[in-house]
Design a protein around this motif. Structure first.
Motif, mmCIF file in Angstrom:
data_model
loop_
_atom_site.group_PDB
_atom_site.id
_atom_site.type_symbol
_atom_site.label_atom_id
_atom_site.label_comp_id
_atom_site.label_asym_id
_atom_site.label_seq_id
_atom_site.Cartn_x
_atom_site.Cartn_y
_atom_site.Cartn_z
ATOM 1 N N GLY B 13 42.986 143.473 -9.342
ATOM 2 C CA GLY B 13 41.662 142.991 -9.716
ATOM 3 C C GLY B 13 41.392 141.537 -9.399
ATOM 4 O O GLY B 13 40.536 140.914 -10.028
ATOM 5 N N ALA B 14 42.096 140.970 -8.422
ATOM 6 C CA ALA B 14 41.833 139.576 -8.044
ATOM 7 C C ALA B 14 40.399 139.428 -7.539
ATOM 8 O O ALA B 14 39.709 138.459 -7.862
ATOM 9 C CB ALA B 14 42.823 139.131 -6.965
ATOM 10 N N ALA B 34 31.634 134.714 -4.319
ATOM 11 C CA ALA B 34 32.938 135.353 -4.486
ATOM 12 C C ALA B 34 33.130 136.285 -3.314
ATOM 13 O O ALA B 34 32.204 136.998 -2.934
ATOM 14 C CB ALA B 34 32.998 136.129 -5.788
ATOM 15 N N PHE B 35 34.309 136.267 -2.731
ATOM 16 C CA PHE B 35 34.544 137.167 -1.592
ATOM 17 C C PHE B 35 36.027 137.432 -1.438
ATOM 18 O O PHE B 35 36.850 136.586 -1.750
ATOM 19 C CB PHE B 35 33.945 136.612 -0.298
ATOM 20 C CG PHE B 35 34.367 135.206 0.049
ATOM 21 C CD1 PHE B 35 33.781 134.112 -0.562
ATOM 22 C CD2 PHE B 35 35.341 134.992 1.003
ATOM 23 C CE1 PHE B 35 34.162 132.818 -0.235
ATOM 24 C CE2 PHE B 35 35.730 133.693 1.344
ATOM 25 C CZ PHE B 35 35.138 132.600 0.723
ATOM 26 N N PRO B 36 36.349 138.633 -0.942
ATOM 27 C CA PRO B 36 37.757 138.951 -0.705
ATOM 28 C C PRO B 36 38.182 138.404 0.651
ATOM 29 O O PRO B 36 37.368 137.913 1.414
ATOM 30 C CB PRO B 36 37.755 140.479 -0.668
ATOM 31 C CG PRO B 36 36.397 140.840 -0.162
ATOM 32 C CD PRO B 36 35.467 139.765 -0.655
ATOM 33 N N ASN B 37 39.461 138.494 0.933
ATOM 34 C CA ASN B 37 39.964 138.246 2.280
ATOM 35 C C ASN B 37 39.745 139.556 3.025
ATOM 36 O O ASN B 37 40.541 140.467 2.910
ATOM 37 C CB ASN B 37 41.442 137.883 2.216
ATOM 38 C CG ASN B 37 41.942 137.411 3.558
ATOM 39 O OD1 ASN B 37 41.170 137.172 4.472
ATOM 40 N ND2 ASN B 37 43.238 137.298 3.674
ATOM 41 N N PHE B 38 38.620 139.655 3.742
ATOM 42 C CA PHE B 38 38.202 140.943 4.298
ATOM 43 C C PHE B 38 39.312 141.551 5.152
ATOM 44 O O PHE B 38 39.794 140.932 6.074
ATOM 45 C CB PHE B 38 36.941 140.769 5.143
ATOM 46 C CG PHE B 38 35.799 140.189 4.372
ATOM 47 C CD1 PHE B 38 35.106 140.975 3.460
ATOM 48 C CD2 PHE B 38 35.436 138.869 4.522
ATOM 49 C CE1 PHE B 38 34.052 140.441 2.733
ATOM 50 C CE2 PHE B 38 34.392 138.329 3.805
ATOM 51 C CZ PHE B 38 33.692 139.118 2.901
ATOM 52 N N GLY B 39 39.680 142.781 4.822
ATOM 53 C CA GLY B 39 40.738 143.430 5.590
ATOM 54 C C GLY B 39 41.051 144.768 4.989
ATOM 55 O O GLY B 39 40.329 145.265 4.122
ATOM 56 N N PRO B 40 42.147 145.400 5.482
ATOM 57 C CA PRO B 40 42.492 146.723 4.960
ATOM 58 C C PRO B 40 42.873 146.634 3.485
ATOM 59 O O PRO B 40 43.528 145.675 3.066
ATOM 60 C CB PRO B 40 43.677 147.161 5.806
ATOM 61 C CG PRO B 40 44.073 146.001 6.624
ATOM 62 C CD PRO B 40 43.112 144.900 6.444
ATOM 63 N N GLU B 41 42.450 147.616 2.707
ATOM 64 C CA GLU B 41 42.794 147.660 1.283
ATOM 65 C C GLU B 41 44.194 148.246 1.157
ATOM 66 O O GLU B 41 44.469 149.307 1.685
ATOM 67 C CB GLU B 41 41.811 148.561 0.537
ATOM 68 C CG GLU B 41 40.350 148.182 0.737
ATOM 69 C CD GLU B 41 39.952 146.971 -0.075
ATOM 70 O OE1 GLU B 41 40.540 146.783 -1.161
ATOM 71 O OE2 GLU B 41 39.087 146.210 0.368
#
Lengths: 390, 303
Positions: B13-14, B34-41
């Motif tokens: 849940g980061a 807020a954003f993820p490090n876009f890539g494969p989950e």
């Protein structure tokens, strides 16, 4: 010993592919390409060509099948046109990015709608950026010769890229004309057996086509681009060898009567022969006009084009495709880009004409030259020449 | 503007933590991203997420290179990744660490401020599972402010519904139990470092790209068969490991078939064996075992 015959260009193209000892042909029939693959199917069925002919259910499958065949080390060929080429679009990128030496003939045809089966370049131009080498034939002999040269270029280890040979639908693909045919042993001497740089082989496993994230993708594109640029000098080498063996000389860009020309026409494909005849007639009337034909469109021979056109006052470009909402057509855009930074820039008079098989004849070229020399004003940098407005 | 990087493992849940905090800041009238490090989950794999909060509109669409604050959701990450990479001198590290693990802080103490909390224990005691994202936000608020516990209620209720109360309790408890360790002496203005890029553009490219373009295999091929074996997905394991009850196991092989990473294998004598190098701890084997012979249990680092 000359072997000059009157033959339909599509059949001759298929014969050339047959002489190249292809291993796999996968194709789906679409007008005006059908005769090419029908004849290849005949050659296989009659035992004259020892190849696997895969009758697939769509062009998407055709290009996918030859891509797979090429990855296993086979010499693979397909052909298509129009909507069929559009359906292949997605896979075209994969074939070039995976560096697979597939060869494809495209019998250029308009794309829908309205449904139209006749020649223009609006099928191939949207494939411009798929990373294939793209060559355009002017006549039957050239279409025939380019097929053999295309395999050698594609398979050269300095290149390893797919090659697309374009021939105008009907006006070239369906013509009966004299073509000097090659012998199988001559072709074998010119085109050695394929030596795959790497292949899918269960005894030597490797992954072709893996995931490539941000940390390698740009470098992979750079590598591909360098190979595509290199293909021009390799093609020159191949054309020299071809001349030595067969006596016919090819160049990336051909110039005709441009020496003192005030206006130079720029064309691609089979209309170029008509353009040459028009140039001769205009010269006879005292008009200083010449012709430059682009045979190699990707990679774009920028330096050759610049040299061929830099002496002209006006460059009159015929684009057989409209870039909707843009600045005319792809050839005109390319030439403007080449000359933007040049110290002396010819005026570029761009014309879009001949869509969906609308007749391009000597009158067309004379009208283009008349308008170009008259300095006729252009809106949005081009003139839609042959549209009926009243 | 404050820039924050979250380190967690896929599934912890980061990304949600960054998102909840951004929503709260926006409710406070601030600007946030807020954003993820876009890539494969990848469940269990080390992941990062990013948060920017500012009083002014934010006109940036880039990753955070030099964060002011780093939040670490999982204590096992400290050994796997350099969580302080790019952290500004004197910046804040918000760490989930049990009291027994505090020795790991020694290497950070003289460069950064550290806020520490046993978020895993708090999460288990309040929510019932060791998912630490809501607890660690309590620590972040304690250490850096940014928003208030009160503002967090709205976003948490929208996100968690009937589970919001437990998560708010985790947030509250972590806020109370967080210990902010003595900060290193703040540099005097004269010593303040001149703002400069952490590295040159050429060096940045060397970090971003694996290889020089002409060293790639043609077509980006992978020419070493089975190279995936060198990729130890067992590093991602965070939520326990499978234990096999050999008396119940009938060697049917269901676990072997269902395991996404071939971490359940047959031994020569037909028994099932667990391979710690590749097991991500997903628990599919335990779920699929028809005899209930596999259970997921916490593992200690010694295992």
């Amino acid at each position: 010993m000359s072997n000059r015959v009157g033959i339909e260009v599509s059949i001759a193209v298929a014969e050339a592919v047959g002489l190249c000892d292809v291993d796999v042909v996968a194709a789906y029939p679409i007008t005006p390409q059908t005769h090419i693959v029908e004849h290849l199917a005949d050659l296989v069925a009659e035992g004259k060509l020892n190849a696997e002919y895969i009758a697939v259910e769509s062009e998407h499958s055709a290009i996918s099948a030859v891509m797979g065949a090429s990855a296993t080390g086979g010499r693979a060929f397909t052909a298509t046109a129009s909507q069929g080429l559009a359906l292949m679009h997605e896979i075209l990128f994969a074939v070039s990015s995976l560096r697979l030496p597939v060869v494809m003939a495209v019998a250029n045809r308009a794309v829908s709608a309205p449904i139209n089966i006749w020649a223009d370049l609006s099928d191939v131009m949207p494939q411009r950026d798929t990373g294939w080498v793209q060559l355009f034939a002017e006549n039957g002999q050239e279409a025939y010769d380019l097929m053999v040269q295309a395999f050698r270029l594609a398979e050269d280890h300095r290149v390893l890229l797919p090659v697309m040979v374009n021939l105008d639908g009907f006006t070239l693909s369906h013509m009966i004309e004299p073509i000097t045919m090659m012998e199988r042993n001559e072709v074998r001497r010119f085109l050695p057996p394929i030596e795959p740089a790497r292949l899918l082989d269960p005894d030597h496993p490797r992954s072709i086509g893996p995931f490539g994230a941000q940390d390698v993708y740009t470098e992979a594109k750079m590598q591909q681009e360098m190979a595509l640029l290199r293909s021009q000098e390799v093609m020159e080498e191949i054309w020299q060898d071809f001349e030595a063996q067969f006596g016919r000389r090819y160049h990336a860009v051909e110039s005709y009567r441009t020496g003192d020309a005030e206006v130079v026409l720029v064309t691609m494909g089979a209309v170029s022969e008509t353009a040459r005849a028009a140039v001769d007639e205009m010269r006879a009337q005292g008009i200083a006009v010449g012709l430059v034909r682009i045979r190699m469109w990707r990679p774009l021979p920028q330096e050759e084009l610049r040299q061929a056109l830099e002496g002209a006052k006006v460059v009159a470009v015929l684009d057989r495709m409209l870039t909707p909402g843009g600045t005319g057509g792809p050839v005109g855009e390319a030439l403007r880009s080449i000359f933007y930074d040049a110290p002396v820039r010819p005026r570029i008079y761009e014309v879009v004409a001949g869509l969906g098989g609308r007749e391009i004849n000597r009158r067309t070229f004379k009208e283009i030259v008349r308008q170009a020399l008259a300095g006729q004003e252009q809106v949005r940098q081009f003139t839609f020449l042959d549209v009926r407005c009243a | 503007m404050m820039e924050i990087r979250f380190h967690g493992r896929g599934g912890q849940g980061a990304v949600t933590a960054a998102e909840l905090m951004a929503q709260a800041a926006i409710l406070d009238g601030k600007y946030a991203q807020a954003f993820p490090n876009f890539g494969p989950e990848r469940r269990g794999a080390p992941v990062t997420a990013f948060l920017r909060v500012s009083d002014q509109p934010i006109y940036l669409r880039e990753k955070i290179e030099s964060p002011d604050t780093v939040v670490v959701l999982d204590p096992t990450l400290i050994d796997l990744v350099n969580v302080a990479d790019g952290l500004k001198p004197g910046g804040m590290l918000v760490m989930n660490l049990a009291a027994s693990g505090r020795g790991a802080l020694a290497k950070y103490g003289d460069q950064f401020q550290v806020a520490v909390v046993d978020a895993s224990r708090i999460a288990v005691e309040t929510i019932g599972i060791p998912v630490t994202n809501t607890a660690i936000l309590g620590s972040l608020i304690k250490a850096c402010g940014i928003t208030s516990l009160k503002t967090m209620e709205g976003p948490m209720e929208r996100r968690f519904g009937r589970l919001a109360a437990k998560n708010l309790l985790a947030l509250q408890r972590a806020f109370e139990e967080t210990e902010v360790l003595a900060a290193p002496a703040a540099p005097s203005p004269a010593d303040a470092p001149v703002v400069q890029e952490p590295c040159t553009y050429a060096e940045l490219l060397q970090r971003e790209a694996l290889l020089v373009w002409d060293q790639l295999q043609i077509g980006c091929d992978i020419d070493r068969p089975g190279s995936t074996a060198a990729f130890h997905t067992g590093n991602w394991r965070s939520a326990g490991r499978p234990f096999i009850d050999r008396d119940k196991c009938i060697s049917c092989g269901f676990c072997h078939v269902y395991c996404p990473d071939l971490a359940m294998n047959f031994t020569d004598d037909g028994a099932i064996e667990w391979d710690h190098r590749y097991c991500k701890g997903c628990g599919i084997c335990a779920e699929e075992c028809p005899k209930g012979a596999i259970s997921m249990r916490e593992e200690s680092h010694e295992q």
